[in-house]
Design an enzyme around this catalytic site. Structure first.
Site, PDB file in Angstrom:
ATOM      1  N   HIS A 143      93.208   4.073  60.984  1.00  0.00           N
ATOM      2  CA  HIS A 143      92.540   3.749  61.244  1.00  0.00           C
ATOM      3  C   HIS A 143      90.960   4.130  62.570  1.00  0.00           C
ATOM      4  O   HIS A 143      90.216   4.437  62.576  1.00  0.00           O
ATOM      5  CB  HIS A 143      92.528   2.283  60.912  1.00  0.00           C
ATOM      6  CG  HIS A 143      91.834   2.519  58.885  1.00  0.00           C
ATOM      7  ND1 HIS A 143      91.301   1.515  59.080  1.00  0.00           N
ATOM      8  CD2 HIS A 143      93.295   1.730  58.558  1.00  0.00           C
ATOM      9  CE1 HIS A 143      91.106   1.405  57.221  1.00  0.00           C
ATOM     10  NE2 HIS A 143      92.801   1.646  57.121  1.00  0.00           N
TER      11      HIS A 143
ATOM     12  N   HIS B  14     101.526  14.552  48.334  1.00  0.00           N
ATOM     13  CA  HIS B  14     101.980  13.408  47.201  1.00  0.00           C
ATOM     14  C   HIS B  14     103.925  14.079  48.383  1.00  0.00           C
ATOM     15  O   HIS B  14     103.776  15.111  48.535  1.00  0.00           O
ATOM     16  CB  HIS B  14     102.759  14.071  46.098  1.00  0.00           C
ATOM     17  CG  HIS B  14     101.258  13.119  45.306  1.00  0.00           C
ATOM     18  ND1 HIS B  14     100.596  11.778  45.665  1.00  0.00           N
ATOM     19  CD2 HIS B  14     100.187  13.460  44.936  1.00  0.00           C
ATOM     20  CE1 HIS B  14     100.074  11.911  44.736  1.00  0.00           C
ATOM     21  NE2 HIS B  14      99.513  12.545  44.280  1.00  0.00           N
TER      22      HIS B  14
ATOM     23  N   HIS C  69      94.644  11.012  51.496  1.00  0.00           N
ATOM     24  CA  HIS C  69      93.556  12.386  50.727  1.00  0.00           C
ATOM     25  C   HIS C  69      92.482  12.402  51.254  1.00  0.00           C
ATOM     26  O   HIS C  69      92.130  11.705  52.108  1.00  0.00           O
ATOM     27  CB  HIS C  69      92.903  11.513  49.306  1.00  0.00           C
ATOM     28  CG  HIS C  69      91.350  11.606  48.991  1.00  0.00           C
ATOM     29  ND1 HIS C  69      90.678  10.850  49.618  1.00  0.00           N
ATOM     30  CD2 HIS C  69      91.191  12.453  48.250  1.00  0.00           C
ATOM     31  CE1 HIS C  69      89.798  11.092  48.594  1.00  0.00           C
ATOM     32  NE2 HIS C  69      89.704  12.642  48.196  1.00  0.00           N
TER      33      HIS C  69
ATOM     34  N   ASN D 117      88.765  14.131  51.841  1.00  0.00           N
ATOM     35  CA  ASN D 117      87.495  15.757  50.881  1.00  0.00           C
ATOM     36  C   ASN D 117      86.179  15.354  51.762  1.00  0.00           C
ATOM     37  O   ASN D 117      85.624  14.344  52.346  1.00  0.00           O
ATOM     38  CB  ASN D 117      87.225  15.694  49.533  1.00  0.00           C
ATOM     39  CG  ASN D 117      85.926  14.311  49.712  1.00  0.00           C
ATOM     40  OD1 ASN D 117      85.111  14.748  49.353  1.00  0.00           O
ATOM     41  ND2 ASN D 117      87.185  13.006  48.799  1.00  0.00           N
ATOM     42  N   THR D 118      85.613  16.669  51.614  1.00  0.00           N
ATOM     43  CA  THR D 118      83.945  16.813  52.935  1.00  0.00           C
ATOM     44  C   THR D 118      83.080  17.280  51.483  1.00  0.00           C
ATOM     45  O   THR D 118      84.083  18.436  51.134  1.00  0.00           O
ATOM     46  CB  THR D 118      84.518  16.907  54.260  1.00  0.00           C
ATOM     47  OG1 THR D 118      84.632  17.193  54.627  1.00  0.00           O
ATOM     48  CG2 THR D 118      84.781  15.891  54.514  1.00  0.00           C
TER      49      THR D 118
ATOM     50  N   HIS E 167      90.654  -1.756  36.891  1.00  0.00           N
ATOM     51  CA  HIS E 167      91.749  -2.887  35.398  1.00  0.00           C
ATOM     52  C   HIS E 167      93.001  -3.122  36.208  1.00  0.00           C
ATOM     53  O   HIS E 167      93.989  -4.252  35.857  1.00  0.00           O
ATOM     54  CB  HIS E 167      91.927  -1.653  34.647  1.00  0.00           C
ATOM     55  CG  HIS E 167      92.170  -0.482  35.404  1.00  0.00           C
ATOM     56  ND1 HIS E 167      91.972   1.488  35.805  1.00  0.00           N
ATOM     57  CD2 HIS E 167      93.994   0.004  35.514  1.00  0.00           C
ATOM     58  CE1 HIS E 167      92.815   1.629  35.984  1.00  0.00           C
ATOM     59  NE2 HIS E 167      94.020   1.219  35.530  1.00  0.00           N
TER      60      HIS E 167
ATOM     61  N   GLY F 293      82.191  22.686  35.159  1.00  0.00           N
ATOM     62  CA  GLY F 293      83.483  23.731  34.797  1.00  0.00           C
ATOM     63  C   GLY F 293      83.695  24.356  36.067  1.00  0.00           C
ATOM     64  O   GLY F 293      84.205  25.408  36.021  1.00  0.00           O
ATOM     65  N   GLY F 294      84.443  22.931  36.561  1.00  0.00           N
ATOM     66  CA  GLY F 294      85.471  23.469  38.242  1.00  0.00           C
ATOM     67  C   GLY F 294      86.592  23.993  37.544  1.00  0.00           C
ATOM     68  O   GLY F 294      86.648  23.461  36.105  1.00  0.00           O
TER      69      GLY F 294
END
Length: 294
Positions: A161, A118, A128, A130-131, A191, A277-278
């Site tokens: 892109h 941010h 964002h 993640n892999t 939503h 459990g992270g």
């Protein structure tokens, strides 16, 4: 970059160790680049790293592996988290039914990297990435990256892109169309009936039934990490000096509220972390430091 490493008391096979090592090395490269941007802005901000142990029912702390949470709060990066984890154990019975390959046997292994940034300037997009590599009765790679500007710029969107498309095209000419569409569908706030950002790519269940498939899908996952480093820092450097108004800042805070809603209500990674459990602070590092709802 950091000597903090997750505690992993169980043995890893060659595939698991290769994936873990890559994710941790990618973390180090990303953190170094982000700190370099802070230096260019006259800031001495640096990442603070905190190791954590997985805590799950039936396992003592540390038996299920763990991770390292890295957070930096600076002049350009108002709040950025870069986390790595390597965990294993068994999914809870109900949750196992929702995970690829875990319905009959809840045992699992997972290693990966997760990043959310941010930015202080409303003209610099949040981002964002993640892999991850997971093993149940099946094994597969998944991940992606998406750009989240409060004030979108066509040039930034096109660049982001284009770099991801080039990474996809080098591995399969069908990947970009497939994975960018998947990102549009996944990073959507139903939503609110709005997209979370301007897209990117999202992929999952690139299965590795043999060594050849593992090599191909691991190479693609590495390419996604490299593409992120090629795509995002130039956008930050281009925009971080742009002047902004109070109205721009208010727009950013309201947009951040939508981002928080998505991550708390719809994001699968948030649910996975909470159900396995992270570390709570690592899971929720994706939330912005400030947001507003009007």
């Amino acid at each position: 970059m950091t000597n903090a490493v997750p505690t992993v008391p169980f043995p890893l096979d060659a595939r698991q160790q290769a994936a873990r090592s890559w994710f941790e090395s990618l973390r180090d490269r990303i953190c170094a680049e982000f700190e370099a941007i802070e230096r260019e802005a006259g800031s001495d901000a640096a990442f603070q790293f905190t190791a954590w142990d997985r805590e799950a029912e039936g396992q003592a702390p540390g038996e299920g592996g763990g991770g390292v949470r890295g957070v930096m709060k600076g002049k350009i990066f108002e709040k950025v988290g870069v986390n790595v984890s390597t965990v294993g154990g068994a999914f809870a019975p109900g949750f196992a039914q929702t995970i690829h390959g875990a319905a009959e046997d809840p045992s699992f292994f997972a290693t990966g990297i997760s990043l959310v940034a941010h930015m202080a300037n409303p003209h610099v997009p949040a981002v964002h990435m993640n892999t991850r590599y997971l093993v149940t009765t099946k094994s597969w790679f998944g991940g992606g990256a998406d750009l989240n500007p409060p004030l979108p710029r066509a040039e930034d969107t096109a660049q982001f892109h284009a770099v991801l498309k080039a990474a996809c095209d080098a591995h399969d000419p069908e990947y970009y169309a497939r994975f960018s569409q998947w990102a549009e569908e996944y990073f959507f706030i139903p939503h609110r009936n709005v997209a979370r950002g301007v897209g990117g790519i999202f992929y999952d269940h690139l299965e590795c039934p043999d060594d050849a498939a593992f090599a191909a899908n691991f190479a693609f996952t590495r390419a996604v990490g490299d593409a992120f480093l090629d795509a995002f820092p130039p956008i930050v450097r281009r925009r971080m000096g742009d002047p902004w108004t109070d109205a721009d800042y208010r727009t950013m805070l309201e947009w951040r509220g939508r981002y928080a809603e998505f991550n708390l209500v719809h994001d699968r990674g948030t649910l996975f972390g909470l159900r396995t459990g992270g570390n709570i602070d690592a899971i929720l590092m994706s939330l912005p430091p400030m947001a507003s709802w009007s």
